[in-house]
Every structure is written in C-alpha cells, then in structure tokens.
Design an enzyme around this catalytic site. Structure first.
Site, PDB file in Angstrom:
ATOM      1  N   ASP A 121      32.850  32.721  37.369  1.00  0.00           N
ATOM      2  CA  ASP A 121      32.350  32.436  36.019  1.00  0.00           C
ATOM      3  C   ASP A 121      33.348  31.598  35.221  1.00  0.00           C
ATOM      4  O   ASP A 121      34.289  32.112  34.630  1.00  0.00           O
ATOM      5  CB  ASP A 121      32.006  33.712  35.253  1.00  0.00           C
ATOM      6  CG  ASP A 121      31.184  33.398  34.000  1.00  0.00           C
ATOM      7  OD1 ASP A 121      31.171  32.230  33.568  1.00  0.00           O
ATOM      8  OD2 ASP A 121      30.545  34.310  33.466  1.00  0.00           O
ATOM      9  N   ARG A 159      26.953  27.678  43.810  1.00  0.00           N
ATOM     10  CA  ARG A 159      28.221  28.406  43.914  1.00  0.00           C
ATOM     11  C   ARG A 159      28.367  28.981  45.317  1.00  0.00           C
ATOM     12  O   ARG A 159      27.416  29.509  45.895  1.00  0.00           O
ATOM     13  CB  ARG A 159      28.269  29.538  42.889  1.00  0.00           C
ATOM     14  CG  ARG A 159      29.510  30.420  42.994  1.00  0.00           C
ATOM     15  CD  ARG A 159      29.342  31.666  42.147  1.00  0.00           C
ATOM     16  NE  ARG A 159      29.480  31.372  40.739  1.00  0.00           N
ATOM     17  CZ  ARG A 159      28.954  32.131  39.779  1.00  0.00           C
ATOM     18  NH1 ARG A 159      28.213  33.188  40.080  1.00  0.00           N
ATOM     19  NH2 ARG A 159      29.134  31.815  38.507  1.00  0.00           N
ATOM     20  N   GLY A 177      22.563  42.204  35.759  1.00  0.00           N
ATOM     21  CA  GLY A 177      22.016  41.492  36.900  1.00  0.00           C
ATOM     22  C   GLY A 177      22.026  39.982  36.717  1.00  0.00           C
ATOM     23  O   GLY A 177      22.370  39.455  35.660  1.00  0.00           O
ATOM     24  N   GLY A 208      20.792  36.977  35.697  1.00  0.00           N
ATOM     25  CA  GLY A 208      19.760  36.487  34.795  1.00  0.00           C
ATOM     26  C   GLY A 208      19.481  35.011  34.939  1.00  0.00           C
ATOM     27  O   GLY A 208      18.464  34.510  34.450  1.00  0.00           O
ATOM     28  N   ARG A 209      20.384  34.290  35.603  1.00  0.00           N
ATOM     29  CA  ARG A 209      20.180  32.850  35.799  1.00  0.00           C
ATOM     30  C   ARG A 209      20.665  32.402  37.173  1.00  0.00           C
ATOM     31  O   ARG A 209      21.038  31.239  37.353  1.00  0.00           O
ATOM     32  CB  ARG A 209      20.893  32.060  34.698  1.00  0.00           C
ATOM     33  CG  ARG A 209      22.412  32.273  34.668  1.00  0.00           C
ATOM     34  CD  ARG A 209      23.045  31.445  33.560  1.00  0.00           C
ATOM     35  NE  ARG A 209      24.495  31.518  33.606  1.00  0.00           N
ATOM     36  CZ  ARG A 209      25.224  32.495  33.089  1.00  0.00           C
ATOM     37  NH1 ARG A 209      24.634  33.506  32.497  1.00  0.00           N
ATOM     38  NH2 ARG A 209      26.549  32.470  33.164  1.00  0.00           N
ATOM     39  N   ASP A 243      31.401  42.786  35.139  1.00  0.00           N
ATOM     40  CA  ASP A 243      30.420  42.045  35.941  1.00  0.00           C
ATOM     41  C   ASP A 243      30.961  40.690  36.391  1.00  0.00           C
ATOM     42  O   ASP A 243      30.344  40.026  37.231  1.00  0.00           O
ATOM     43  CB  ASP A 243      29.110  41.868  35.170  1.00  0.00           C
ATOM     44  CG  ASP A 243      29.315  41.276  33.789  1.00  0.00           C
ATOM     45  OD1 ASP A 243      29.900  41.966  32.941  1.00  0.00           O
ATOM     46  OD2 ASP A 243      28.903  40.126  33.560  1.00  0.00           O
ATOM     47  N   ASN A 244      32.103  40.270  35.860  1.00  0.00           N
ATOM     48  CA  ASN A 244      32.748  39.037  36.295  1.00  0.00           C
ATOM     49  C   ASN A 244      34.011  39.319  37.102  1.00  0.00           C
ATOM     50  O   ASN A 244      34.874  38.446  37.229  1.00  0.00           O
ATOM     51  CB  ASN A 244      33.103  38.161  35.093  1.00  0.00           C
ATOM     52  CG  ASN A 244      31.879  37.563  34.433  1.00  0.00           C
ATOM     53  OD1 ASN A 244      30.892  37.282  35.106  1.00  0.00           O
ATOM     54  ND2 ASN A 244      31.924  37.390  33.129  1.00  0.00           N
TER      55      ASN A 244
END
Length: 470
Positions: free
Chosen positions: A254, A167, A81, A83-84, A244-245
């Site tokens: 990313d 982003r 998930g 996280g930042r 996840d990317n």
C-alpha cells in the site's frame, strides 16, 4: 500467464469469488519487463491490457476478493476486505516460488461498502515508481507488474483518468486476515491460515502443536523488525500502518499516502488523515510492535489453555523492543561506518541527529556526503564539520564500503514523483519517468551528473501532504 488458485481452501469467509468490471478501452501504459521475465510472463501489450484490466479472465481460475479486518488508526473495523482489488491467482517464478497477481482498481467487490473500486492514474503510477524504487533500495516490498489505463474517468476531486495497477506479492496474508477469521469465530480456518503462512514464508519452522503458533508469531515479529529498520534506514514513511496493511511476509504494501523524508525529524508525517502523527517516521517501530500484539491476540483461540497462551505469546511480543533496539543500533553504526561497538557510539549518533534536526539537514544527502567524504574532498554542511572531525577518528579503510552499501545517493523524492504524476494526469505520459527510474535502479551509486534528482525541493517539505488517492 498460467494462474493457480490460492486461499480458497482455507476458509469460505476468507476468499470470495468476485469478477472484475470490464474496462471501456484498456491500454498497457507501464510494464515491468524484468519482473515479468522472472515470472515467465511475455510482453503482449494487447492481451495484457485486457487481462491486467480485468476485462479478460481465466475461466479455470476464478478471481477472488480477500476478506480481512483492520485496526485503522487504532480503531477496529471487523469487516474490511478488498474493496478495490481482485486476486486473479498466483504464478510460479523461475525458482518455483508462488506470487499473487492482484488487480487494484478493477471495479467494486463484495467488500466495497459503496465505493466504486476504481483507481486514478496518479496513484497507479505512484505505486509503480515507489515499489520499484524500494526494491532497488533493498527493502522488502510488493512489486508492480503493470499499469493499464481504462479509457474511463474516475470521479475524484477533480475527475481523473482511470487506471488499474497489477500488484505482485509473495502473499496477501495480513495481520488483518487473522483478525478477520478470529473475529468470525472460524477457528478451523484460522489454524489453516497459520499453516499456510508457515508453508509460504517460514518453511524452516517445523514445530508441531501449539508451539508452532508461538514460533510463527516470533518469525513475523522478526520480519517486521527487519522491514521497519529498512524503512528508517532510507527515510521511508509508510503513512498508513494499519493491521490490514501489515503483511506477515514482511513486505511493504500500500503506497497510497507514503512519502520519503527530506529534512531529518523523527516527528515527520505527511498523511493528510494522520492528524495525531500516529504513523510518523519515528513512531513506526512502536506501531509495528502494536500490530504484532494484535496478531498475538488473534492467535489466542488456537490454544487450549488461555493463561498459558497469554504467557507464551506475550513473551514473544515483549521481545520486540530488545530485538529492535539491537537492530536499530546496528543500523546507525553501519550508516556511519563504525566497525566496533564502543560505549560512545550512541552519543555520536545522537549528537549528529540533533545537529541535523536543529539545522534542517537533508537525511539522505547528509549521509551521502559523509560517505563520499571518506574518499574525496566532498563538501559537508558547516553545522556538522565539528562533529565530523570526531567521527572520522572512528572510521577506517573499510568504512566507505560499509556506508555506501546502506546510504543511498538517490531516493524517490516526493516533489519529483509529484512532477511525474502531474504529467500523467495532464497528458497521459511523462518525459521524465524513464530517466528517473533508471537513476533509481542504482540508488547506492553516486554520480554527479544525476544531481538534479538528488536535490530536495527548495522550500523543503512545507505544506506537503499525501493522500490515500484511490
């Protein structure tokens, strides 16, 4: 900036309300005016500093953190998930297309796992430069709307000034998003996510029942092939191709440990944590194929007959290699301006790449020199002059335009970016950034006056490493 809610009606597991942390003293550092205009966002520095640092939020649209899983360097993490990152919502551009507005570095979320959720100024500026360079190069990418400094210190090694990146993306639907819902057993949410991804990215797919899942996977595979071909055409190494990317839209996301290849070598890798070269330049197609297979696995619960599903989905995944090889061959043919498909094309390409690797030739500059040599007496490396005599026989009057359209004269070279980041970390500004971005905005135009930006570092890529950096 009129925001719309997104993702919250797919699954309560996918989108969780989460407020950013207020910044101590936010200030707008970088702003992408051209992108902002296309999104209908006005340049109001004071207000944007508050909104794009997470210090001012829209009460009608709650910020969320998105849940997803991920295979990280091949190891599965079921509960990752954002996280930042906080998704503020989505805005419509002038053509009515929705774009996510996400803050990266605005504090911890429910997925932070003990991290502070902050971002340092260096990685923030890197994302701004790299995403704009990739967009100019014609590579599908998320974009950077702004970088806001927070007036706070981020405690890394060493401590650095803090910043928040804004982003912009067509969506943040990842392969890991499907893995997450499948792992959680949320079949209804999984089905809704497929349908939503189809409506956002593949509206041309109008099949029904289980066939739409196969068509969805096939469309994602095609997008991934297109993306990897673009990366390899310009010498880009992502560095952390975890599931996840991997956006199903086929956009680059990313820019933490990414880098550009200078000397040609398929084994080039820069990421400090990629000890086995899993995500090396030449491995990127195989990893994209592997990631698509993980997406296929996540779609299995949507089928009534598992054996039939395995057959259909496996067939789609297995088509990756043939499709990629065809696109890869076409890429090299265009980079060399070869108009026809001859039996000896592959041998000609292989010979050149072998000479480039043996002689440590720069990837971008070699293809730029070959391109310009078709119009003028442009110096070629001695080591490829014999090869070039054979190559010129295969070119024609149209070859220059074909090559110039795909071979950049300038790329965001690693050492130039590092110089700019060092300035920001030391003084909070850079004397070089505007000039660099101006040259990067026209990457397929060769202009001798900008040769200082074209040259690789004197010592090559020796000992150069990239880091996740957040």
């Amino acid at each position: 900036m009129k925001l719309q809610t997104r993702y919250t009606d797919i699954s309560e597991l996918l989108a969780i309300e989460d407020m950013p942390t207020r910044a101590a003293d936010p200030a707008l550092l970088l702003f992408n005016d051209k992108l902002a205009q296309s999104l209908g966002i006005s340049h109001d520095p004071e207000y944007l500093a508050g909104q794009l640092s997470g210090s001012i939020t829209d009460d009608s649209v709650k910020p969320i953190a998105l849940g997803y899983s991920g295979h990280q360097f091949g190891h599965f993490s079921p509960h990752l998930g954002d996280g930042r990152a906080h998704l503020l919502g989505a805005v419509k551009d002038v053509e009515g297309v929705l774009w996510d507005i996400q803050l990266k570095g605005a504090g911890a979320t429910v997925f932070s796992r003990g991290g502070d959720g902050r971002c340092a100024i260096g990685p923030a500026v890197r994302e701004f430069i790299m995403s704009e360079a990739m967009a100019a190069l014609g590579v599908a990418t998320t974009r950077c709307l702004a970088v806001v400094t927070t007036g706070e210190t981020v405690y890394r090694q060493p401590p650095r000034p803090g910043a928040v990146v804004t982003r912009v993306a067509k969506s943040h639907i990842r392969v890991g998003s499907f893995q997450y819902l499948a792992t959680q057993g949320d079949i209804e949410g999984l089905e809704k996510l497929v349908d939503y991804a189809l409506s956002c990215h593949f509206p041309e797919i109008d099949t029904r029942a289980e066939q739409r899942y196969v068509d969805f996977l096939t469309a994602v595979i095609d997008k991934q092939i297109e993306l990897i071909i673009s990366w390899m055409r310009v010498g880009f190494i992502h560095g952390v191709m975890n599931t996840d990317n991997t956006l199903v839209s086929g956009e680059t996301i990313d820019y933490g440990p990414c880098a550009m290849m200078n000397q040609f070598d398929f084994d080039t890798v820069f990421s400090s944590i990629d000890h086995q070269g899993r995500y090396a330049f030449g491995n990127q197609p195989n990893i994209a194929n592997w990631n698509c297979a993980r997406l296929a696995e996540s779609l299995l619960p949507l089928f009534k007959n598992e054996q039939q599903a395995l057959s259909l989905l496996s067939s789609a995944v297995n088509s990756f290699a043939e499709k990629f090889n065809h696109a890869f061959t076409t890429m090299w043919r265009r980079k060399l301006g070869l108009l026809d498909e001859h039996d000896d094309n592959q041998a000609l390409v292989t010979e050149l790449l072998t000479l480039m690797q043996q002689n440590n030739l720069d990837y971008t500059n070699t293809f730029n020199a070959l391109t310009e040599s078709l119009l003028a007496d442009f110096a070629l490396p001695d080591s490829i002059k014999g090869w070039a005599a054979k190559w010129r026989v295969r070119t024609s009057a149209e070859s220059y335009d074909i090559m110039r359209a795909v071979n950049p004269a300038v790329i965001p070279r690693n050492h130039n970016i590092e110089m700019i980041l060092a300035e920001y970390e030391k003084t909070g500004c850079s004397s070089m950034l505007n000039g660099f971005l101006s040259v990067l905005s026209k990457p397929y135009v060769y202009d001798q006056q900008f040769e200082s930006w074209y040259e690789p570092p004197e010592n090559g890529d020796a000992n150069y490493q990239t880091f996740c950096g957040t």
